[in-house]
Design a protein around this motif. Structure first.
Motif, PDB file in Angstrom:
ATOM      1  N   ASP A 201       0.850  -1.185   0.000  1.00 48.59           N
ATOM      2  CA  ASP A 201       0.000   0.000   0.000  1.00 48.59           C
ATOM      3  C   ASP A 201       0.892   1.244   0.000  1.00 48.59           C
ATOM      4  N   GLU A 202       0.539   2.240  -0.813  1.00 48.32           N
ATOM      5  CA  GLU A 202       1.340   3.467  -0.878  1.00 48.32           C
ATOM      6  C   GLU A 202       1.398   4.187   0.463  1.00 48.32           C
ATOM      7  N   LYS A 203       0.403   3.959   1.308  1.00 49.18           N
ATOM      8  CA  LYS A 203       0.365   4.621   2.612  1.00 49.18           C
ATOM      9  C   LYS A 203       0.941   3.752   3.727  1.00 49.18           C
ATOM     10  N   LEU A 204       1.558   2.629   3.364  1.00 51.28           N
ATOM     11  CA  LEU A 204       2.129   1.742   4.369  1.00 51.28           C
ATOM     12  C   LEU A 204       3.266   2.428   5.103  1.00 51.28           C
ATOM     13  N   ASN A 205       3.262   2.319   6.420  1.00 51.66           N
ATOM     14  CA  ASN A 205       4.358   2.892   7.202  1.00 51.66           C
ATOM     15  C   ASN A 205       5.683   2.274   6.751  1.00 51.66           C
ATOM     16  N   PRO A 206       6.720   3.082   6.534  1.00 48.93           N
ATOM     17  CA  PRO A 206       7.981   2.571   5.970  1.00 48.93           C
ATOM     18  C   PRO A 206       8.689   1.554   6.846  1.00 48.93           C
ATOM     19  N   TRP A 207       8.356   1.525   8.127  1.00 48.70           N
ATOM     20  CA  TRP A 207       9.034   0.579   9.019  1.00 48.70           C
ATOM     21  C   TRP A 207       8.357  -0.797   9.053  1.00 48.70           C
ATOM     22  N   VAL A 208       7.225  -0.928   8.340  1.00 42.98           N
ATOM     23  CA  VAL A 208       6.537  -2.207   8.305  1.00 42.98           C
ATOM     24  C   VAL A 208       7.190  -3.096   7.243  1.00 42.98           C
TER      25      VAL A 208
END
Length: 221
Positions: A201-208
């Motif tokens: 997802d484009e809105k996925l938190n980068p640390w996930v």
């Protein structure tokens, strides 16, 4: 409850054409259903036929669907109205020497009966878990489960796999003997479903980080 060994043909499931393609053993029917994610469900309201695709899953001798309490499909089927469930897998294009004998290889199931609601909240929760684990094994433990309100807004219906028939076509084309020497290529173009690599997802938190069970998912055939 133990799985049934076979299904007795009925007026609705007895094949009248190409009866040699019919299968009434439970293993064949279950395997075809288990390989499916979607089925088409047919029903009639006030004389008007409807055919709606929806996700399915199986446990033992029961096939399950779920949806919003406000869904026309769910409301009508929950009333005990007659229904038919149809699943088809396309396995290949059969190219014959003649147009008349062209065909497709496929596996299909038709199931007749009436749906009933899963009433207990605990059982609805367990069935939703089974559904997600069928789609993506390992996913249920890696997401927020449904709340009590979300579960209350969702209906889970089940239909007993009792009046069912599988129909299968496999193998090469069956041409007329007179056409066997025609200068036309004949054979089968097989097909299969292949999963692509998961797309974040484009809105996925980068640390996930993508879990291993998803990283392996795209490698499945």
């Amino acid at each position: 409850m133990a799985n049934r060994k076979d299904f007795s043909p009925t007026d609705r499931t007895r094949l009248k054409r190409k009866s040699n393609r019919g299968r009434y053993d439970a293993k064949t029917v279950y395997d075809i259903l288990d390989a499916a994610i979607f089925a088409s469900i047919g029903f009639v309201i006030d004389g008007q036929p409807h055919l709606i695709p929806t996700a399915i899953w199986r446990e033992d001798v029961w096939l399950y669907i779920h949806g919003s309490n406000g869904s026309r499909l769910i409301q009508h089927l929950a009333s005990g109205a007659p229904a038919v469930v149809s699943v088809t897998h396309l396995d290949g294009l059969v190219l014959a020497r003649s147009a008349f004998h062209g065909s497709v290889n496929y596996r299909s199931v038709c199931l007749y009966g009436e749906f009933e609601k899963v009433e207990a909240a605990e059982e609805k929760y367990r069935q939703m878990q089974l559904f997600y684990e069928k789609l993506v094994p390992g996913r249920w433990q890696d997401m927020r489960p449904p709340t009590a309100n979300e579960l209350a807004a969702t209906s889970v219906l089940m239909i007993r796999i009792e009046e069912a028939v599988a129909k299968i076509r496999s193998g090469p084309p069956i041409d007329d003997e007179a056409d066997m020497l025609l200068p036309h290529w004949a054979g089968v173009i097989p097909t299969q479903q292949v999963w692509g690599q998961p797309q974040a997802d484009e809105k996925l938190n980068p640390w996930v980080v993508m879990p291993d069970y998803l990283a392996r998912y795209g490698a499945q055939g």
